[in-house]
Design a protein around this motif. Sequence first.
Motif, PDB file in Angstrom:
ATOM      1  N   ASP A  64       0.804  -1.320   0.098  1.00  0.00           N
ATOM      2  CA  ASP A  64       0.006  -0.030  -0.183  1.00  0.00           C
ATOM      3  C   ASP A  64       0.655   1.144   0.088  1.00  0.00           C
ATOM      4  O   ASP A  64       0.586   2.273  -0.766  1.00  0.00           O
ATOM      5  CB  ASP A  64      -0.796  -0.231   1.351  1.00  0.00           C
ATOM      6  CG  ASP A  64      -2.152  -1.126   1.199  1.00  0.00           C
ATOM      7  OD1 ASP A  64      -2.145  -1.434   0.159  1.00  0.00           O
ATOM      8  OD2 ASP A  64      -2.468  -1.322   2.284  1.00  0.00           O
ATOM      9  N   VAL A  65       1.981   1.231   0.694  1.00  0.00           N
ATOM     10  CA  VAL A  65       2.828   2.410   0.874  1.00  0.00           C
ATOM     11  C   VAL A  65       3.596   2.547  -0.347  1.00  0.00           C
ATOM     12  O   VAL A  65       3.600   3.552  -0.959  1.00  0.00           O
ATOM     13  CB  VAL A  65       4.036   2.429   1.972  1.00  0.00           C
ATOM     14  CG1 VAL A  65       4.899   3.302   1.703  1.00  0.00           C
ATOM     15  CG2 VAL A  65       3.200   2.304   3.209  1.00  0.00           C
ATOM     16  N   ALA A  66       4.000   1.372  -1.034  1.00  0.00           N
ATOM     17  CA  ALA A  66       4.621   1.757  -2.532  1.00  0.00           C
ATOM     18  C   ALA A  66       3.607   2.216  -3.388  1.00  0.00           C
ATOM     19  O   ALA A  66       3.930   2.787  -4.234  1.00  0.00           O
ATOM     20  CB  ALA A  66       5.204   0.274  -2.937  1.00  0.00           C
ATOM     21  N   ASP A  67       2.364   1.554  -3.487  1.00  0.00           N
ATOM     22  CA  ASP A  67       1.052   2.176  -4.469  1.00  0.00           C
ATOM     23  C   ASP A  67       0.864   3.679  -4.223  1.00  0.00           C
ATOM     24  O   ASP A  67       0.891   4.485  -5.168  1.00  0.00           O
ATOM     25  CB  ASP A  67      -0.257   1.410  -4.286  1.00  0.00           C
ATOM     26  CG  ASP A  67      -0.205   0.312  -4.689  1.00  0.00           C
ATOM     27  OD1 ASP A  67       0.775  -0.204  -5.414  1.00  0.00           O
ATOM     28  OD2 ASP A  67      -1.089  -0.658  -4.350  1.00  0.00           O
ATOM     29  N   LEU A  68       0.884   4.164  -2.952  1.00  0.00           N
ATOM     30  CA  LEU A  68       0.790   5.610  -2.411  1.00  0.00           C
ATOM     31  C   LEU A  68       2.041   6.400  -3.227  1.00  0.00           C
ATOM     32  O   LEU A  68       1.491   7.594  -3.815  1.00  0.00           O
ATOM     33  CB  LEU A  68       0.661   5.988  -0.845  1.00  0.00           C
ATOM     34  CG  LEU A  68      -0.607   5.594  -0.609  1.00  0.00           C
ATOM     35  CD1 LEU A  68      -0.750   5.330   1.050  1.00  0.00           C
ATOM     36  CD2 LEU A  68      -1.613   6.788  -0.729  1.00  0.00           C
ATOM     37  N   LEU A  69       3.124   6.107  -3.169  1.00  0.00           N
ATOM     38  CA  LEU A  69       4.309   6.802  -3.387  1.00  0.00           C
ATOM     39  C   LEU A  69       4.318   6.956  -5.224  1.00  0.00           C
ATOM     40  O   LEU A  69       4.598   7.722  -5.764  1.00  0.00           O
ATOM     41  CB  LEU A  69       5.516   5.920  -2.994  1.00  0.00           C
ATOM     42  CG  LEU A  69       5.947   6.073  -1.625  1.00  0.00           C
ATOM     43  CD1 LEU A  69       7.236   5.154  -1.239  1.00  0.00           C
ATOM     44  CD2 LEU A  69       5.954   7.507  -1.108  1.00  0.00           C
ATOM     45  N   ALA A  70       3.798   5.762  -5.681  1.00  0.00           N
ATOM     46  CA  ALA A  70       3.622   5.727  -6.990  1.00  0.00           C
ATOM     47  C   ALA A  70       2.499   6.696  -7.675  1.00  0.00           C
ATOM     48  O   ALA A  70       2.747   7.459  -8.446  1.00  0.00           O
ATOM     49  CB  ALA A  70       3.603   4.207  -7.705  1.00  0.00           C
ATOM     50  N   PHE A  71       1.333   6.535  -6.746  1.00  0.00           N
ATOM     51  CA  PHE A  71       0.102   7.659  -7.010  1.00  0.00           C
ATOM     52  C   PHE A  71       0.848   9.123  -7.225  1.00  0.00           C
ATOM     53  O   PHE A  71       0.325   9.842  -8.229  1.00  0.00           O
ATOM     54  CB  PHE A  71      -0.890   7.387  -6.280  1.00  0.00           C
ATOM     55  CG  PHE A  71      -1.406   6.346  -6.046  1.00  0.00           C
ATOM     56  CD1 PHE A  71      -1.496   5.278  -7.247  1.00  0.00           C
ATOM     57  CD2 PHE A  71      -2.237   5.635  -4.976  1.00  0.00           C
ATOM     58  CE1 PHE A  71      -2.141   4.128  -7.223  1.00  0.00           C
ATOM     59  CE2 PHE A  71      -2.967   4.336  -5.081  1.00  0.00           C
ATOM     60  CZ  PHE A  71      -2.791   3.620  -6.287  1.00  0.00           C
ATOM     61  N   PHE A  72       1.373   9.494  -5.989  1.00  0.00           N
ATOM     62  CA  PHE A  72       1.881  10.828  -6.032  1.00  0.00           C
ATOM     63  C   PHE A  72       3.013  11.151  -6.990  1.00  0.00           C
ATOM     64  O   PHE A  72       3.147  12.090  -7.485  1.00  0.00           O
ATOM     65  CB  PHE A  72       2.253  11.282  -4.605  1.00  0.00           C
ATOM     66  CG  PHE A  72       1.424  11.100  -3.508  1.00  0.00           C
ATOM     67  CD1 PHE A  72       0.307  12.004  -3.705  1.00  0.00           C
ATOM     68  CD2 PHE A  72       1.600  10.369  -2.409  1.00  0.00           C
ATOM     69  CE1 PHE A  72      -0.812  12.016  -2.660  1.00  0.00           C
ATOM     70  CE2 PHE A  72       0.467  10.409  -1.735  1.00  0.00           C
ATOM     71  CZ  PHE A  72      -0.591  11.249  -1.656  1.00  0.00           C
ATOM     72  N   ALA A  73       3.963   9.967  -7.303  1.00  0.00           N
ATOM     73  CA  ALA A  73       5.087  10.421  -8.259  1.00  0.00           C
ATOM     74  C   ALA A  73       4.602  10.330  -9.856  1.00  0.00           C
ATOM     75  O   ALA A  73       5.144  10.489 -10.848  1.00  0.00           O
ATOM     76  CB  ALA A  73       5.931   9.289  -8.185  1.00  0.00           C
ATOM     77  N   ASP A  74       3.290   9.798  -9.815  1.00  0.00           N
ATOM     78  CA  ASP A  74       2.703   9.541 -11.305  1.00  0.00           C
ATOM     79  C   ASP A  74       3.483   8.452 -11.986  1.00  0.00           C
ATOM     80  O   ASP A  74       3.668   8.695 -13.410  1.00  0.00           O
ATOM     81  CB  ASP A  74       2.361  10.912 -11.943  1.00  0.00           C
ATOM     82  CG  ASP A  74       1.164  10.659 -13.246  1.00  0.00           C
ATOM     83  OD1 ASP A  74       0.553   9.973 -13.101  1.00  0.00           O
ATOM     84  OD2 ASP A  74       1.273  11.724 -13.882  1.00  0.00           O
ATOM     85  N   ASP A  75       3.850   7.600 -11.492  1.00  0.00           N
ATOM     86  CA  ASP A  75       4.435   6.461 -12.149  1.00  0.00           C
ATOM     87  C   ASP A  75       3.901   5.022 -11.666  1.00  0.00           C
ATOM     88  O   ASP A  75       4.519   4.051 -11.895  1.00  0.00           O
ATOM     89  CB  ASP A  75       6.142   6.552 -12.140  1.00  0.00           C
ATOM     90  CG  ASP A  75       6.381   6.219 -10.513  1.00  0.00           C
ATOM     91  OD1 ASP A  75       5.531   6.008  -9.507  1.00  0.00           O
ATOM     92  OD2 ASP A  75       7.582   6.441 -10.349  1.00  0.00           O
ATOM     93  N   TYR A  76       2.646   4.775 -11.442  1.00  0.00           N
ATOM     94  CA  TYR A  76       1.946   3.769 -10.959  1.00  0.00           C
ATOM     95  C   TYR A  76       1.941   2.851 -12.353  1.00  0.00           C
ATOM     96  O   TYR A  76       1.475   3.376 -13.284  1.00  0.00           O
ATOM     97  CB  TYR A  76       0.842   4.047 -10.332  1.00  0.00           C
ATOM     98  CG  TYR A  76      -0.046   2.428  -9.869  1.00  0.00           C
ATOM     99  CD1 TYR A  76       0.243   2.080  -8.956  1.00  0.00           C
ATOM    100  CD2 TYR A  76      -0.987   2.313 -10.831  1.00  0.00           C
ATOM    101  CE1 TYR A  76      -0.317   0.778  -8.507  1.00  0.00           C
ATOM    102  CE2 TYR A  76      -1.674   1.305 -10.515  1.00  0.00           C
ATOM    103  CZ  TYR A  76      -1.437   0.477  -9.248  1.00  0.00           C
ATOM    104  OH  TYR A  76      -2.144  -0.747  -8.795  1.00  0.00           O
ATOM    105  N   VAL A 130       3.128  16.242  -1.734  1.00  0.00           N
ATOM    106  CA  VAL A 130       2.492  15.808  -0.366  1.00  0.00           C
ATOM    107  C   VAL A 130       3.666  15.048   0.170  1.00  0.00           C
ATOM    108  O   VAL A 130       4.526  14.157  -0.542  1.00  0.00           O
ATOM    109  CB  VAL A 130       1.861  14.513  -0.386  1.00  0.00           C
ATOM    110  CG1 VAL A 130       1.243  14.036   0.858  1.00  0.00           C
ATOM    111  CG2 VAL A 130       0.216  15.264  -1.149  1.00  0.00           C
ATOM    112  N   GLU A 131       4.104  15.294   1.371  1.00  0.00           N
ATOM    113  CA  GLU A 131       5.390  14.596   1.897  1.00  0.00           C
ATOM    114  C   GLU A 131       4.837  13.206   3.063  1.00  0.00           C
ATOM    115  O   GLU A 131       3.874  13.667   3.430  1.00  0.00           O
ATOM    116  CB  GLU A 131       5.937  15.605   3.085  1.00  0.00           C
ATOM    117  CG  GLU A 131       7.440  15.185   3.825  1.00  0.00           C
ATOM    118  CD  GLU A 131       7.985  16.158   4.549  1.00  0.00           C
ATOM    119  OE1 GLU A 131       8.385  17.308   3.896  1.00  0.00           O
ATOM    120  OE2 GLU A 131       7.956  16.559   5.816  1.00  0.00           O
ATOM    121  N   VAL A 132       5.782  12.272   2.586  1.00  0.00           N
ATOM    122  CA  VAL A 132       4.947  10.986   3.037  1.00  0.00           C
ATOM    123  C   VAL A 132       5.757  10.499   4.141  1.00  0.00           C
ATOM    124  O   VAL A 132       7.134  10.578   4.243  1.00  0.00           O
ATOM    125  CB  VAL A 132       4.994   9.917   2.143  1.00  0.00           C
ATOM    126  CG1 VAL A 132       4.587   8.767   2.599  1.00  0.00           C
ATOM    127  CG2 VAL A 132       4.047  10.117   0.954  1.00  0.00           C
TER     128      VAL A 132
END
Length: 409
Positions: free
Chosen positions: A191-203, A222-224
């Motif tokens: 889930d953390v990996a998905d969130l980081l990818a969503f914000f980075a727009d590289d999912y 957004v700072e995670v």
Amino acid sequence: MTHPYAPRRVPLAVLDLVPIVEGGTAAEALADALELARSAERAGYSRFWLAEHHLNPGVAGASPLALLGVLAGATESIRIGTAATLLGNYNPIQVAEAFGTVAQLFGARFDLGLGRSSFKHLIAAAVAAEAGADSGAAPEPGPEQAPVENRVVDGLVIPPSRRLFLRPERFLVQARLLGRSADVEDTFADDVADLLAFFADDYEAVDAVAPVHVQPAAGAPVEVWVHGSSAGPSARLAGARGLRFGANYHVAPHAVLDSIAEYRAHFHPSPELTKPYVTVSADVLVAETEEEARRLAGGYAEWVLSIREGRGAIPYPTPEHAREISSLSDEELRTVIDRLDTRFVGTPEQVVAQLETLQRVTGADELLLTSITHDSAARRRSQELLADAWFADGVNAPTDSVGLGALVG
């Protein structure tokens, strides 16, 4: 000794549970949260974070995602965030979309603090208790187990872990209402990996026929963070991912040093962070005199006991109705003594000295402070007095993402 990572005066942040007090309402508690955030901003605090707690009679902070935009609109520059958003209660895409929405509207002011949540363990223990089996709660320390006395590490009190008493009916109702189950797979790392990818727009979705862009999260500033209360998976994941880590002294003081050590041992630099970055939480209450601070602190033992027993936090008692610590049974006192021993209560000078010790021993890059008393004006005054004393040497906390980043790099 002074930790090599730690400056003398680190930024201070606020963690608010949005407590409901005896005789008060949820509406009043939410309005108080807005006033507390404005007060924190004026006083020089760098962040204002919200906790997430459900089915507590004395807590209105059950939906921090709904409050993010309200708080941002009520303030100007202080960073707004969560400590922590419990991912098991949501689908990651919902969290990303919520934070993306406010970040696109209000800019780079938002901190997404992620919590793994031990809810699976609590459900399993509650099921066992309902069936008449052992609750699964940690046993009382024995001769071959953890020590029963406090340790003092370079002036910082590190108590032993304490037993929790679970009430199965409350946790089972909460599990049902939140759609949680004891046999759910732990997907926190994914889930953390998905969130980081969503914000980075590289999912990358393996089953998608076209690129997936999660708007408005894509590219949102957004700072995670990852928050943890033990030297377990959360600390290791935060380190491995090169994310900021929140260590929990105010609720789980027994494990704070181990959790930070585990995070630092597993840290790998990331595009966001070149070296470990830690905030450490503490429960504080400040007044002009020690006597007044102790008076305002009344009711804390009873309030913590209601949480530790699994009843859910009660509305915070008035000083007049607060139960005396001396009236607690031996078992009740054992249940809350670690929180009493590690709460910093007193004058600004007294609490500053205790926070200096906490920061020095943990090497914290920031300190995250929570305060609770019956009087909302006294809570605001507490954080104002503390900030004035903490920054009395003229060194103020940075209040924007550039300033905070400079501390990291």
